[in-house]
Design an enzyme around this catalytic site. Structure first.
Site, PDB file in Angstrom:
ATOM      1  N   HIS A  71       0.840  -1.198   0.000  1.00 17.40           N
ATOM      2  CA  HIS A  71       0.000   0.000   0.000  1.00 17.40           C
ATOM      3  C   HIS A  71       0.878   1.252   0.000  1.00 17.40           C
ATOM      4  CE1 HIS A  71      -3.825  -2.022   1.848  1.00 17.40           C
ATOM      5  NE2 HIS A  71      -3.285  -2.745   0.869  1.00 17.40           N
ATOM      6  N   GLU A  73       0.868   3.868   1.849  1.00 14.12           N
ATOM      7  CA  GLU A  73       1.348   4.249   3.178  1.00 14.12           C
ATOM      8  C   GLU A  73       2.516   3.374   3.621  1.00 14.12           C
ATOM      9  OE1 GLU A  73      -1.798   3.544   2.189  1.00 14.12           O
ATOM     10  OE2 GLU A  73      -3.227   4.203   3.706  1.00 14.12           O
ATOM     11  N   CYS A 101      -6.171   1.819   5.776  1.00 13.45           N
ATOM     12  CA  CYS A 101      -6.787   0.562   6.200  1.00 13.45           C
ATOM     13  C   CYS A 101      -6.213   0.186   7.573  1.00 13.45           C
ATOM     14  CB  CYS A 101      -6.491  -0.527   5.171  1.00 13.45           C
ATOM     15  SG  CYS A 101      -4.772  -1.087   5.190  1.00 13.45           S
ATOM     16  N   CYS A 104      -2.294  -0.344   7.558  1.00 13.42           N
ATOM     17  CA  CYS A 104      -1.516   0.891   7.446  1.00 13.42           C
ATOM     18  C   CYS A 104      -1.654   1.751   8.703  1.00 13.42           C
ATOM     19  CB  CYS A 104      -1.950   1.663   6.206  1.00 13.42           C
ATOM     20  SG  CYS A 104      -1.579   0.783   4.673  1.00 13.42           S
TER      21      CYS A 104
END
Length: 184
Positions: A71, A73, A101, A104
């Site tokens: 992801h 992040e 999410c 993260c």
């Protein structure tokens, strides 16, 4: 070494208000989301700022790297740790185009990020207030300040357009398979 390691002198103009700084950095994150989308990834971009200076950037890379942790992040957090040579990112701010999410958000808590600023809420898996609030949970040993809604309309539209295009593409492939225009 993560793909998102950043070597830059990108800084925010010093005379801007906090709201203007948030907009400045979110525009940068938006450009990284465009990069992710152009690579066939869900268009999410993230930047990490410390003392007004960009220390890391990331964009979604899960699909191309076959990595569920790829992801935006996570890429930015890994890069930031390398940049400051520490897994703790005290006093930093993470800007991201989509609400983090749970994975993260938890990583931000562990990294001791001070503040998260996100554009669009994630009403299915958001963990900074929409569905869960892991970044400001009273039971955890660290809480982040949360700001949201910066460039929300633009980032929401970017995500919606990506998924609309993706659905149309899959529909066309199914149509071609069904009509025998392509082989499976």
């Amino acid at each position: 070494m993560p793909k998102a390691i950043l070597k830059t002198d990108q800084t925010c103009p010093k005379d801007l208000s906090q709201e203007e700084q948030d907009l400045f950095w979110m525009k940068y994150a938006y450009s990284l989301a465009e990069k992710a989308g152009s690579q066939g990834e869900v268009p999410v971009g993230a930047v990490i700022v410390l003392a007004g200076k960009l220390i890391a950037e990331g964009w979604n890379q899960s699909i191309q790297s076959h990595d569920p942790t790829g992801h935006a992040e996570m890429m930015a957090l890994k890069s930031a740790g390398q940049a400051v040579e520490n897994y703790r990112l005290m006093d930093s701010t993470l800007y991201v185009t989509l609400e983090p999410c749970p994975m993260c958000a938890s990583a931000m808590v562990h990294a001791r990020v001070a503040r998260v600023v996100y554009a669009a809420p994630d009403l299915k898996t958001g963990a900074a207030g929409s569905v869960f609030n892991l970044v400001a949970n009273e039971n955890l040993n660290h809480k982040l300040e949360i700001a949201s809604g910066i460039l929300q309309a633009e980032c929401s539209a970017q995500l919606s357009n990506f998924f609309k295009s993706r659905r149309a593409h899959h529909k066309e492939i199914k149509r071609q398979l069904k009509s025998g225009l392509i082989d499976s």
